[in-house]
Design an enzyme around this catalytic site. Sequence first.
Site, PDB file in Angstrom:
ATOM      1  N   ASP A  70     -12.401   3.345  -9.391  1.00  0.00           N
ATOM      2  CA  ASP A  70     -11.033   3.161  -9.112  1.00  0.00           C
ATOM      3  C   ASP A  70     -10.461   1.903  -9.574  1.00  0.00           C
ATOM      4  O   ASP A  70      -9.216   1.606  -9.044  1.00  0.00           O
ATOM      5  CB  ASP A  70     -10.906   3.314  -7.482  1.00  0.00           C
ATOM      6  N   CYS A 113      -4.452  21.207   4.505  1.00  0.00           N
ATOM      7  CA  CYS A 113      -4.706  20.750   5.850  1.00  0.00           C
ATOM      8  C   CYS A 113      -4.021  21.522   6.754  1.00  0.00           C
ATOM      9  O   CYS A 113      -3.956  21.204   8.124  1.00  0.00           O
ATOM     10  CB  CYS A 113      -4.097  19.186   6.072  1.00  0.00           C
ATOM     11  N   CYS A 119      -4.006  13.013  11.619  1.00  0.00           N
ATOM     12  CA  CYS A 119      -4.048  11.407  10.863  1.00  0.00           C
ATOM     13  C   CYS A 119      -2.870  10.750  10.906  1.00  0.00           C
ATOM     14  O   CYS A 119      -2.850   9.589  11.109  1.00  0.00           O
ATOM     15  CB  CYS A 119      -4.603  11.652   9.526  1.00  0.00           C
ATOM     16  N   CYS A 167      -2.447   7.067  12.908  1.00  0.00           N
ATOM     17  CA  CYS A 167      -2.413   5.730  12.315  1.00  0.00           C
ATOM     18  C   CYS A 167      -2.030   4.743  13.122  1.00  0.00           C
ATOM     19  O   CYS A 167      -0.956   4.879  13.693  1.00  0.00           O
ATOM     20  CB  CYS A 167      -1.398   5.957  10.994  1.00  0.00           C
ATOM     21  N   CYS A 213      -0.389  -0.393   5.917  1.00  0.00           N
ATOM     22  CA  CYS A 213      -1.911   0.091   6.136  1.00  0.00           C
ATOM     23  C   CYS A 213      -2.687  -1.165   6.366  1.00  0.00           C
ATOM     24  O   CYS A 213      -3.111  -2.040   5.726  1.00  0.00           O
ATOM     25  CB  CYS A 213      -2.221   0.685   4.876  1.00  0.00           C
ATOM     26  N   CYS A 262      -9.967   0.264   7.199  1.00  0.00           N
ATOM     27  CA  CYS A 262      -9.619   0.805   8.333  1.00  0.00           C
ATOM     28  C   CYS A 262     -10.071   2.398   8.014  1.00  0.00           C
ATOM     29  O   CYS A 262      -9.761   3.070   7.152  1.00  0.00           O
ATOM     30  CB  CYS A 262      -8.260   0.996   8.750  1.00  0.00           C
ATOM     31  N   CYS A 268      -7.803   7.183  10.041  1.00  0.00           N
ATOM     32  CA  CYS A 268      -7.206   8.363   9.435  1.00  0.00           C
ATOM     33  C   CYS A 268      -8.301   9.424   8.865  1.00  0.00           C
ATOM     34  O   CYS A 268      -8.241  10.638   8.941  1.00  0.00           O
ATOM     35  CB  CYS A 268      -6.368   8.170   8.528  1.00  0.00           C
TER      36      CYS A 268
END
Length: 388
Positions: free
Chosen positions: A144, A198, A204, A208, A224, A251, A254
């Site tokens: 990534d 979904c 999610c 959040c 975020c 985190c 979600c």
Amino acid sequence: MSETKAQMDTMDWQQLKLDMQAAAESLGIDKIRISSADPFVELKDILIRHREKGFESGFEEKDLDKRTDPSLSHAEPRSIISIAVAYPSKLTDAPRSEKGAYRGMLSRSAWGLDYHQVLRNRLQRLETWIRERVPDALLESMVDTGALVNRAVAERAGIGWTGKNCSIITPEFGSWVYLGEMITNLPLPSDQPVTESCGDCTLCIDACPTGALVGPGQLNAQRCISFITQTKGHIEDDEMKKKIGNRLYGCDTCQIVCPKNKGKHWTQHPELQPDPEQAKPLLLPLLHMTNREFKERFGTSSAAWRGRKPIQRNAILALGHFKDTSAVSVLSDLLLRDERPEIRSAAAWSLGQIGGEEAVLALQNAKEREQDPIVMKELEKSLCPSGS
């Protein structure tokens, strides 16, 4: 006709793809799928709007063409191999936070060995496997940290679909997967995208903590917690400081609430398994940890990439979250003596959250000598009942 071209012309690419996918487990890869190397035209438009709204984290590749056009990363892109490696979601024998011995948390993406190293190892194994069959193949691997948006590649290749939480969700492993890709000059046949989705679920988005998921598949990274915990410097938003809680890095909210992840936990990769004391470390010992000690303790984790300062700042905020009175003397010392203003401002906030005579005295003493305007602002808020 060259030997290389002759081999390319006579190779059964469909069979090579099937053989590669069959070899995935032996290569330490949980899923391999193939996509075309065409530019991601629609994605570029999305990224432009994302930038215009100020939703970027600042960690991304700045050049949107590089993020969406494989030809800018590879001379002869003909297909992209997308891989997924599943990681654990449960911490066995997790140590508990207790009064006077409170603990922070690293997100699951920071458990075990740094996943960048693991993914590079898996991609290297795959490169070796391919070169044994196509010696002159042109291969460009990336995790990534590469320019391309790996989630877009994974979705097009059929690894999974983009969930409303912005994670790639696989039918087999949920969203507990790391992604990598390899751009090649091999004309491998593409796989079909996953049709599962979904549906009407918005768990999610609803869960959040900061409302960073502003819509299905839309993330305002500036809100975020995962990104905020990785930033350096001050966190000035009081709401954000409270919402971070005892998160030291990342985190998982979600993903934890996602029904597609229910009951999914992966242990087939030993190097990704967590050390409980690293995943949930005691907070107080973090505060005076030297760079050398930090590297010894956390250097193998992906959480180490931003250094010790953000994690120390987050640990200070966590002590305020717990209102840990046993930490007042340590926080007072940091407030009065630490050279880093972001550490002093975090200590001021936490002392204000904890309260009590000792905390107030430390805040008053610091106010008499503090020169940094942001720290001074935090001191004033912490000394004012309405700002605590």
